[in-house]
Design a protein around this motif. Structure first.
Motif, PDB file in Angstrom:
ATOM      1  N   TRP A 116      24.560-111.897 -58.291  1.00 27.74           N
ATOM      2  CA  TRP A 116      25.282-111.617 -57.457  1.00 27.74           C
ATOM      3  C   TRP A 116      25.236-110.192 -56.204  1.00 27.74           C
ATOM      4  CZ3 TRP A 116      29.835-114.669 -57.308  1.00 27.74           C
ATOM      5  CH2 TRP A 116      29.742-115.403 -58.137  1.00 27.74           C
ATOM      6  N   VAL A 117      25.552-110.042 -55.353  1.00 34.60           N
ATOM      7  CA  VAL A 117      26.289-109.183 -55.059  1.00 34.60           C
ATOM      8  C   VAL A 117      28.049-108.534 -54.636  1.00 34.60           C
ATOM      9  CG1 VAL A 117      26.639-108.355 -52.478  1.00 34.60           C
ATOM     10  CG2 VAL A 117      24.594-109.356 -52.590  1.00 34.60           C
ATOM     11  N   VAL A 118      28.416-107.388 -55.435  1.00 35.44           N
ATOM     12  CA  VAL A 118      29.781-107.272 -56.035  1.00 35.44           C
ATOM     13  C   VAL A 118      30.182-106.022 -55.101  1.00 35.44           C
ATOM     14  CG1 VAL A 118      31.358-106.545 -57.370  1.00 35.44           C
ATOM     15  CG2 VAL A 118      29.616-108.669 -57.992  1.00 35.44           C
ATOM     16  N   GLN A 119      30.351-106.116 -53.895  1.00 37.93           N
ATOM     17  CA  GLN A 119      31.027-104.872 -52.990  1.00 37.93           C
ATOM     18  C   GLN A 119      31.914-103.379 -54.385  1.00 37.93           C
ATOM     19  OE1 GLN A 119      30.017-104.905 -50.076  1.00 37.93           O
ATOM     20  NE2 GLN A 119      29.486-106.763 -50.543  1.00 37.93           N
ATOM     21  N   GLU A 120      32.022-102.397 -53.336  1.00 41.63           N
ATOM     22  CA  GLU A 120      32.438-101.164 -54.203  1.00 41.63           C
ATOM     23  C   GLU A 120      33.983-101.917 -55.201  1.00 41.63           C
ATOM     24  OE1 GLU A 120      31.329 -97.507 -52.872  1.00 41.63           O
ATOM     25  OE2 GLU A 120      28.714 -97.653 -52.867  1.00 41.63           O
ATOM     26  N   THR A 121      34.578-102.311 -53.873  1.00 39.39           N
ATOM     27  CA  THR A 121      35.796-102.607 -53.829  1.00 39.39           C
ATOM     28  C   THR A 121      36.190-103.468 -54.701  1.00 39.39           C
ATOM     29  OG1 THR A 121      35.460-104.253 -52.500  1.00 39.39           O
ATOM     30  CG2 THR A 121      36.272-102.348 -51.348  1.00 39.39           C
ATOM     31  N   GLY A 122      35.113-103.517 -55.916  1.00 40.21           N
ATOM     32  CA  GLY A 122      34.816-104.752 -56.883  1.00 40.21           C
ATOM     33  C   GLY A 122      35.579-106.061 -56.459  1.00 40.21           C
ATOM     34  N   PRO A 123      35.995-106.991 -58.566  1.00 35.98           N
ATOM     35  CA  PRO A 123      35.378-108.534 -57.467  1.00 35.98           C
ATOM     36  C   PRO A 123      36.190-109.126 -56.727  1.00 35.98           C
ATOM     37  CG  PRO A 123      36.101-107.874 -59.417  1.00 35.98           C
ATOM     38  CD  PRO A 123      36.383-106.132 -59.051  1.00 35.98           C
ATOM     39  N   ALA A 124      37.263-108.446 -55.776  1.00 42.58           N
ATOM     40  CA  ALA A 124      38.762-109.286 -55.123  1.00 42.58           C
ATOM     41  C   ALA A 124      38.023-109.474 -54.681  1.00 42.58           C
ATOM     42  CB  ALA A 124      39.545-107.957 -54.921  1.00 42.58           C
ATOM     43  N   LEU A 125      38.014-111.525 -54.015  1.00 42.76           N
ATOM     44  CA  LEU A 125      37.605-112.166 -53.431  1.00 42.76           C
ATOM     45  C   LEU A 125      37.787-111.984 -52.346  1.00 42.76           C
ATOM     46  CD1 LEU A 125      38.330-115.474 -56.006  1.00 42.76           C
ATOM     47  CD2 LEU A 125      36.380-114.296 -55.491  1.00 42.76           C
ATOM     48  N   THR A 126      37.104-112.750 -50.955  1.00 45.09           N
ATOM     49  CA  THR A 126      37.173-112.958 -49.766  1.00 45.09           C
ATOM     50  C   THR A 126      38.205-113.656 -49.560  1.00 45.09           C
ATOM     51  OG1 THR A 126      34.531-112.079 -49.613  1.00 45.09           O
ATOM     52  CG2 THR A 126      35.972-113.623 -47.457  1.00 45.09           C
ATOM     53  N   SER A 127      38.569-113.098 -48.682  1.00 45.49           N
ATOM     54  CA  SER A 127      39.649-113.810 -48.020  1.00 45.49           C
ATOM     55  C   SER A 127      39.318-115.579 -47.372  1.00 45.49           C
ATOM     56  CB  SER A 127      41.010-113.681 -47.015  1.00 45.49           C
ATOM     57  OG  SER A 127      41.313-114.298 -45.923  1.00 45.49           O
ATOM     58  N   ALA A 128      39.318-116.382 -47.409  1.00 45.73           N
ATOM     59  CA  ALA A 128      39.021-118.401 -46.538  1.00 45.73           C
ATOM     60  C   ALA A 128      38.679-117.716 -45.589  1.00 45.73           C
ATOM     61  CB  ALA A 128      39.890-119.534 -47.343  1.00 45.73           C
ATOM     62  N   GLY A 129      39.704-117.229 -44.947  1.00 45.98           N
ATOM     63  CA  GLY A 129      40.392-117.687 -43.146  1.00 45.98           C
ATOM     64  C   GLY A 129      39.740-116.497 -42.497  1.00 45.98           C
ATOM     65  N   ASP A 130      39.235-114.823 -43.363  1.00 45.81           N
ATOM     66  CA  ASP A 130      38.192-114.445 -42.658  1.00 45.81           C
ATOM     67  C   ASP A 130      37.243-114.689 -42.609  1.00 45.81           C
ATOM     68  OD1 ASP A 130      41.097-112.589 -42.937  1.00 45.81           O
ATOM     69  OD2 ASP A 130      40.036-111.031 -44.216  1.00 45.81           O
ATOM     70  N   LEU A 131      36.317-115.598 -43.823  1.00 42.56           N
ATOM     71  CA  LEU A 131      35.247-115.813 -44.143  1.00 42.56           C
ATOM     72  C   LEU A 131      35.320-117.155 -42.873  1.00 42.56           C
ATOM     73  CD1 LEU A 131      32.727-115.746 -44.819  1.00 42.56           C
ATOM     74  CD2 LEU A 131      33.352-117.414 -46.420  1.00 42.56           C
ATOM     75  N   ARG A 132      36.246-117.831 -42.020  1.00 42.54           N
ATOM     76  CA  ARG A 132      36.421-118.472 -41.808  1.00 42.54           C
ATOM     77  C   ARG A 132      35.711-118.352 -40.202  1.00 42.54           C
ATOM     78  NH1 ARG A 132      35.646-124.907 -40.326  1.00 42.54           N
ATOM     79  NH2 ARG A 132      35.423-124.994 -39.036  1.00 42.54           N
ATOM     80  N   GLN A 133      36.829-117.306 -40.128  1.00 40.34           N
ATOM     81  CA  GLN A 133      36.759-116.605 -39.101  1.00 40.34           C
ATOM     82  C   GLN A 133      35.318-116.309 -38.357  1.00 40.34           C
ATOM     83  OE1 GLN A 133      39.894-113.753 -38.972  1.00 40.34           O
ATOM     84  NE2 GLN A 133      41.554-115.678 -38.173  1.00 40.34           N
ATOM     85  N   ALA A 134      34.950-115.236 -39.089  1.00 37.96           N
ATOM     86  CA  ALA A 134      33.573-114.478 -39.056  1.00 37.96           C
ATOM     87  C   ALA A 134      32.672-115.675 -39.110  1.00 37.96           C
ATOM     88  CB  ALA A 134      32.954-113.913 -40.576  1.00 37.96           C
ATOM     89  N   LEU A 135      32.321-117.193 -40.067  1.00 39.60           N
ATOM     90  CA  LEU A 135      31.940-118.044 -39.460  1.00 39.60           C
ATOM     91  C   LEU A 135      32.199-118.518 -38.120  1.00 39.60           C
ATOM     92  CD1 LEU A 135      32.308-119.379 -42.978  1.00 39.60           C
ATOM     93  CD2 LEU A 135      29.950-118.221 -41.946  1.00 39.60           C
ATOM     94  N   ASP A 136      32.872-118.387 -37.504  1.00 41.30           N
ATOM     95  CA  ASP A 136      33.550-119.332 -36.354  1.00 41.30           C
ATOM     96  C   ASP A 136      32.684-118.720 -35.093  1.00 41.30           C
ATOM     97  OD1 ASP A 136      34.361-121.550 -37.588  1.00 41.30           O
ATOM     98  OD2 ASP A 136      36.353-120.710 -37.283  1.00 41.30           O
ATOM     99  N   ALA A 137      32.719-117.307 -35.645  1.00 35.00           N
ATOM    100  CA  ALA A 137      32.508-116.032 -34.234  1.00 35.00           C
ATOM    101  C   ALA A 137      31.043-115.801 -35.102  1.00 35.00           C
ATOM    102  CB  ALA A 137      32.983-114.998 -34.470  1.00 35.00           C
ATOM    103  N   ALA A 138      30.449-116.219 -35.385  1.00 43.30           N
ATOM    104  CA  ALA A 138      28.608-115.717 -35.678  1.00 43.30           C
ATOM    105  C   ALA A 138      27.924-116.711 -35.028  1.00 43.30           C
ATOM    106  CB  ALA A 138      29.149-115.509 -37.066  1.00 43.30           C
ATOM    107  N   PRO A 139      27.035-116.688 -34.863  1.00 46.02           N
ATOM    108  CA  PRO A 139      25.466-117.427 -34.184  1.00 46.02           C
ATOM    109  C   PRO A 139      24.992-117.764 -35.182  1.00 46.02           C
ATOM    110  CG  PRO A 139      24.779-115.294 -34.540  1.00 46.02           C
ATOM    111  CD  PRO A 139      26.451-115.166 -34.685  1.00 46.02           C
ATOM    112  N   TYR A 140      24.807-119.318 -34.872  1.00 44.18           N
ATOM    113  CA  TYR A 140      24.364-120.058 -36.210  1.00 44.18           C
ATOM    114  C   TYR A 140      23.432-119.968 -35.959  1.00 44.18           C
ATOM    115  CZ  TYR A 140      23.521-123.765 -39.567  1.00 44.18           C
ATOM    116  OH  TYR A 140      22.673-124.933 -40.447  1.00 44.18           O
ATOM    117  N   VAL A 141      22.509-119.484 -36.827  1.00 47.77           N
ATOM    118  CA  VAL A 141      21.302-119.654 -36.967  1.00 47.77           C
ATOM    119  C   VAL A 141      20.192-120.846 -37.681  1.00 47.77           C
ATOM    120  CG1 VAL A 141      18.387-117.678 -36.445  1.00 47.77           C
ATOM    121  CG2 VAL A 141      20.547-117.663 -35.462  1.00 47.77           C
ATOM    122  N   THR A 142      18.878-121.160 -37.825  1.00 48.46           N
ATOM    123  CA  THR A 142      18.304-122.207 -38.303  1.00 48.46           C
ATOM    124  C   THR A 142      17.471-121.369 -39.079  1.00 48.46           C
ATOM    125  OG1 THR A 142      17.866-123.566 -37.000  1.00 48.46           O
ATOM    126  CG2 THR A 142      19.416-124.008 -38.314  1.00 48.46           C
TER     127      THR A 142
END
Length: 142
Positions: A116-142
């Motif tokens: 597990w990688v747990v940030q110093e901010t604790g176990p509050a989950l990543t927003s699915a909307g924020d994660l989707r935006q980051a995935l859409d903006a990130a270059p997809y590299v295999t």
């Protein structure tokens, strides 16, 4: 056996039987967590997940806990319950159905080729909307 209170509640609540999960962890084994009890879960290809982390940081978005699997070249992201659908259809992403199980170590331990990688901010989950935006903006590299 360790007391179940010595393990993070945010993980134990996702186990079908928290006492069994605590016992498995105390014995140095991974424990199954049930998807859809406390959160939704997405498996993301490692290069894409790494790029998404960079995007989340660049945008100043919260990064919650995630599970890394080096041998599997993947990361697993718990997102708030009922929001995983927002990640459906993204390349390199698999959203788990409710009721599926994932075997995990407790935070702070490397077991079953996972940690597990747990940030110093604790176990509050990543927003699915924020994660989707980051995935859409990130270059997809295999």
């Amino acid at each position: 056996m360790r007391s179940k209170t010595s393990h993070p509640a945010w993980l134990l609540k996702a186990a079908a039987d928290p006492a069994v999960a605590a016992e498995l962890w105390a014995g140095g084994r991974t424990a199954p967590l049930v998807i859809g009890r406390q959160w939704d879960l997405a498996r993301i290809d490692f290069p894409l997940a790494t790029a998404a982390i960079c995007e989340l940081k660049a945008r100043g978005r919260h990064i919650g806990p995630y599970l890394m699997g080096g041998a599997e070249r993947a990361m697993w992201w718990p997102v708030p319950l009922g929001t995983g659908y927002r990640l459906t259809g993204a390349p390199g992403v698999h959203v788990y159905p409710a009721g599926a199980e994932l075997f995990v170590p407790p935070p702070g331990k490397y077991l079953g080729e996972r940690a597990w990688v747990v940030q110093e901010t604790g176990p509050a989950l990543t927003s699915a909307g924020d994660l989707r935006q980051a995935l859409d903006a990130a270059p997809y590299v295999t």
